[in-house]
Design a protein around this motif. Structure first.
Motif: not given
Length: 306
Positions: A144-147, A228-229, A233-237, A244-245
């Motif tokens: 998610i934070l790779e950038d 996050l978007k 599919s890999k999140l529990l949220t 998100l908007i």
């Protein structure tokens, strides 16, 4: 006589030329002025018609962020564009919460029932509304934070000089990637708890997260909601697409205000014998000061009739 006639002809020629010049220039200037006025008026009208967007109650939220690992880590993230507040509150996994007739630690609750139950129990115990939760593995958070890039952060305020030497920190401030920071925090967690108790590790985590929040605040409005978007599919949220908007807008407001995100660990009392972290009156005072409207809303809700 000849000289007088020449002067008359000269003046007559001048006035004729001047009159012709006026006849040519005035219509041209009038056309240019008319065209300019036509171009400016719609622009002025359009500017007057654009509403100024201000933050509202949709831009106030508290999220429980969980790093799902062998030893899960918990962070309360308060984003409040209305009051220009961005706060990160680390919660040791050994923190005790009310769970019916008996008390459990946050880590035990997560292992038994996941992030939704932890969110409810923390809300009841701390007296603040926690609106949403996001749980992900370290690899997913890194994706998610790779950038997000690299930040330079010092841990002087979180670790003593002896603790920094023990954990291999060579300098007062070091450069960190998301992956490097996670590995370092794993290393801290696995150390002797007598030297590095969980509240100390939690404070180091909060300090590192604060580094990205402060130094990359201008990039977070695009980076975090999009990440996050993309990896939903890999999140529990329980975050929705609409939220998100709102999250993106919230971060934009905070970035534009150029405020400085704050961070810390929720105050409490660490018991080395029972390996438990107990919240107390200091915790509530700290929450009210740090989370402002969220704590006030929680206190108001707790006073209502069930």
């Amino acid at each position: 006589m000849k000289q007088k006639f020449w002067k008359q002809e000269n003046w007559r020629s001048f006035w004729v030329a001047f009159g012709l010049t006026i006849l040519v220039m005035v219509p041209g200037m009038a056309a240019v002025w008319a065209a300019s006025s036509m171009n400016k008026e719609p622009a002025a009208e359009s500017k007057r018609g654009i509403p100024i967007r201000l933050p509202d109650e949709n831009h106030q939220t508290t999220i429980l962020a969980v790093v799902v690992d062998e030893a899960p880590a918990f962070m309360l993230v308060r984003l409040d564009a209305v009051n220009e507040a961005f706060f990160l509150g680390a919660i040791p996994a050994e923190s005790v919460v009310r769970a019916g007739a008996e008390n459990q630690t946050v880590g035990e609750c997560y292992a038994a029932a996941g992030p939704a139950r932890v969110t409810r129990l923390l809300t009841d115990t701390l007296g603040i509304p926690i609106d949403r939760y996001v749980a992900a593995t370290p690899d997913t958070w890194q994706d998610i934070l790779e950038d997000a890039g690299t930040v330079r952060v010092g841990l002087n305020g979180a670790l003593t000089e002896a603790q920094r030497k023990e954990t291999g920190l060579a300098e007062d401030a070091e450069s960190w990637t998301v992956t490097g920071a996670h590995r370092f925090l794993q290393h801290l967690t696995q150390r002797n708890s007598a030297l590095l108790p969980p509240p100390t590790v939690a404070l180091a985590r909060a300090t590192l997260w604060q580094g990205w929040a402060r130094q990359k605040l201008d990039r977070l409005p695009a980076l975090l909601p999009e990440g996050l978007k993309r990896y939903s599919s890999k999140l529990l949220t329980d975050l929705t697409g609409t939220e998100l908007i709102s999250l993106e807008q919230n971060l934009e407001f905070l970035s534009n205000s150029e405020m400085q995100p704050e961070a810390g660990v929720l105050p409490g009392r660490w018991n080395g014998e029972t390996h438990r972290y107990e919240f107390n009156e200091e915790t509530l005072g700290w929450l009210q000061a740090s989370f402002k409207s969220a704590a006030s809303a929680g206190a108001a809700d707790s006073d209502k009739e069930p």
